[in-house]
Scaffold this motif. Structure first.
Motif, PDB file in Angstrom:
ATOM      1  N   THR A  32       0.845  -1.196   0.000  1.00 32.07           N
ATOM      2  CA  THR A  32       0.000   0.000   0.000  1.00 32.07           C
ATOM      3  C   THR A  32       0.878   1.242   0.000  1.00 32.07           C
ATOM      4  N   GLY A  33       0.265   2.379  -0.339  1.00 33.45           N
ATOM      5  CA  GLY A  33       1.006   3.621  -0.305  1.00 33.45           C
ATOM      6  C   GLY A  33       1.543   3.967   1.071  1.00 33.45           C
ATOM      7  N   PRO A  34       0.690   3.947   2.123  1.00 32.59           N
ATOM      8  CA  PRO A  34       1.186   4.267   3.466  1.00 32.59           C
ATOM      9  C   PRO A  34       2.280   3.308   3.938  1.00 32.59           C
ATOM     10  N   GLU A  35       2.146   2.020   3.626  1.00 41.97           N
ATOM     11  CA  GLU A  35       3.177   1.066   4.019  1.00 41.97           C
ATOM     12  C   GLU A  35       4.485   1.359   3.298  1.00 41.97           C
ATOM     13  N   GLY A  36       4.384   1.680   1.998  1.00 39.69           N
ATOM     14  CA  GLY A  36       5.582   2.020   1.239  1.00 39.69           C
ATOM     15  C   GLY A  36       6.260   3.260   1.769  1.00 39.69           C
ATOM     16  N   LEU A  37       5.451   4.274   2.116  1.00 38.54           N
ATOM     17  CA  LEU A  37       6.009   5.510   2.674  1.00 38.54           C
ATOM     18  C   LEU A  37       6.720   5.233   3.992  1.00 38.54           C
ATOM     19  N   PRO A  55      -3.319   1.552  -3.228  1.00 36.53           N
ATOM     20  CA  PRO A  55      -4.381   1.812  -2.252  1.00 36.53           C
ATOM     21  C   PRO A  55      -3.868   2.657  -1.090  1.00 36.53           C
ATOM     22  N   GLY A  56      -4.731   3.540  -0.616  1.00 35.72           N
ATOM     23  CA  GLY A  56      -4.395   4.347   0.556  1.00 35.72           C
ATOM     24  C   GLY A  56      -3.691   5.641   0.254  1.00 35.72           C
ATOM     25  N   MET A  57      -2.811   5.624  -0.744  1.00 38.42           N
ATOM     26  CA  MET A  57      -2.002   6.801  -1.071  1.00 38.42           C
ATOM     27  C   MET A  57      -1.294   6.504  -2.381  1.00 38.42           C
ATOM     28  N   ASP A  58      -1.487   7.342  -3.399  1.00 39.67           N
ATOM     29  CA  ASP A  58      -0.881   6.992  -4.684  1.00 39.67           C
ATOM     30  C   ASP A  58       0.626   7.251  -4.675  1.00 39.67           C
ATOM     31  N   GLY A  59       1.292   6.675  -5.677  1.00 39.17           N
ATOM     32  CA  GLY A  59       2.744   6.742  -5.723  1.00 39.17           C
ATOM     33  C   GLY A  59       3.286   8.148  -5.842  1.00 39.17           C
ATOM     34  N   PHE A  60       2.575   9.018  -6.557  1.00 41.55           N
ATOM     35  CA  PHE A  60       3.031  10.403  -6.669  1.00 41.55           C
ATOM     36  C   PHE A  60       3.034  11.076  -5.293  1.00 41.55           C
ATOM     37  N   LEU A  78       6.634   2.660 -11.509  1.00 38.30           N
ATOM     38  CA  LEU A  78       6.041   1.628 -12.348  1.00 38.30           C
ATOM     39  C   LEU A  78       4.577   1.965 -12.527  1.00 38.30           C
ATOM     40  N   THR A  79       4.101   1.970 -13.765  1.00 40.82           N
ATOM     41  CA  THR A  79       2.695   2.308 -13.960  1.00 40.82           C
ATOM     42  C   THR A  79       2.211   1.902 -15.332  1.00 40.82           C
ATOM     43  N   ALA A  80       0.912   1.710 -15.426  1.00 41.20           N
ATOM     44  CA  ALA A  80       0.283   1.470 -16.719  1.00 41.20           C
ATOM     45  C   ALA A  80      -0.053   2.783 -17.407  1.00 41.20           C
TER      46      ALA A  80
END
Length: 220
Positions: A32-37, A55-60, A78-80
Motif C-alpha cells: 500500500t502507499g502508506p506502508e511504502g512511505l 491503495p491508501g495513497m498513490d505513488g506520486f 512503475l505504472t500502466a
C-alpha cells in the motif's frame, strides 16, 4: 543492494521480486502507499520501485512526501499510465525514472543498474545503444550520437528509451505503441514506422535495426 518494491498487485509483485532476488537484490515488498512511505522513510533503501496506482495513497503522493522528508533514495515509477504528462509529473515530484507496464525484466534490471550507478556518484543515469555510438541521459532526457547531442522530440526520445533499455530484444509495432503511445492510442500502428524513420534521419540508419516479422530493436 537493498531495494523496496511498492506494488499492490501480487501477480506483478511476486514474479518481479523473485527476478530481482535472482539478480542479487535484497527485496522488501510493500503493498500500500502508506506502508511504502513508512518503509521508504527509514532511509535504508538506495532504490525504491514505486507503483503509481496504490491503495491508501498513490505513488506520486508517496514520492512527494519522501522528498519533503529529505529521503534521497532513487525512485523508479512503475505504472500502466504512460502518457507524457504523467511521466513529467512523476519526474517533477522527485522520481528518477519511469517504466510503463507491462515491462520486461531485462528492461527493469537495466534501469536499476543505471540508477545504481547514479547512487554511487557516477553522475546521471546513462544508457548506451548501437554499440556505444548512441547514449541516453535518462534524467535530462537527452540523446547523443557519436559524442554530439542531437535534438529529438519527446516521442522520439521515448521510442529510443524503450528500445535501449532492453537492447537486443525485438519489439513489435504493438509493443512500442503500448509503451510509447500508451494503451489508449487508437491510431494506425504504422505511426511507429514513421517515428523510426525520424530517428534514423536524425542519428543514422543503423541506430535502429528492423527485421520483417520481428519488429525493431537496438544493438547493445
Amino acid at each position: 543492494m537493498r531495494l523496496l518494491l511498492v506494488e499492490d498487485d501480487a501477480r506483478i509483485a511476486q514474479p518481479t521480486a523473485e527476478a530481482l532476488r535472482e539478480a542479487g537484490y535484497a527485496v522488501t515488498w510493500a503493498q500500500t502507499g502508506p506502508e511504502g512511505l513508512e518503509q521508504a522513510a527509514l532511509g535504508e533503501y538506495p532504490l525504491v520501485i514505486l507503483d503509481v496506482m496504490l491503495p491508501g495513497m498513490d505513488g506520486f503522493a508517496v514520492a512527494r512526501e519522501l522528498r519533503e522528508q529529505g529521503v534521497e533514495s532513487a525512485i523508479l515509477f512503475l505504472t500502466a499510465r504512460g502518457e507524457l504528462s504523467d511521466r513529467v509529473e512523476g519526474l517533477d515530484l522527485g522520481g528518477d525514472a519511469y517504466l510503463v507496464k507491462p515491462f520486461a525484466v531485462p528492461e527493469l534490471l537495466a534501469t536499476l543498474r543505471a540508477l545504481s550507478r547514479r547512487e554511487r556518484g557516477s553522475g546521471a543515469p546513462r544508457v548506451a545503444f548501437a554499440q556505444g555510438r548512441g547514449t541516453l541521459d535518462t534524467v535530462a532526457r537527452t540523446v547523443t550520437w557519436d559524442g554530439a547531442e542531437v535534438a529529438v522530440t519527446g516521442r522520439e526520445y521515448a521510442l529510443l528509451e524503450v528500445l535501449s533499455q532492453a537492447p537486443e530484444r525485438w519489439f513489435t509495432r504493438e509493443d512500442l505503441i503500448d509503451r510509447v503511445w500508451g494503451p489508449e492510442f487508437d491510431g494506425e500502428a504504422r505511426i511507429v514506422d514513421v517515428y523510426v524513420r525520424y530517428v534514423r534521419r536524425k542519428l543514422a540508419p543503423e541506430a535502429i535495426t528492423s527485421e520483417r516479422g520481428r519488429g525493431y530493436r537496438v544493438e547493445r
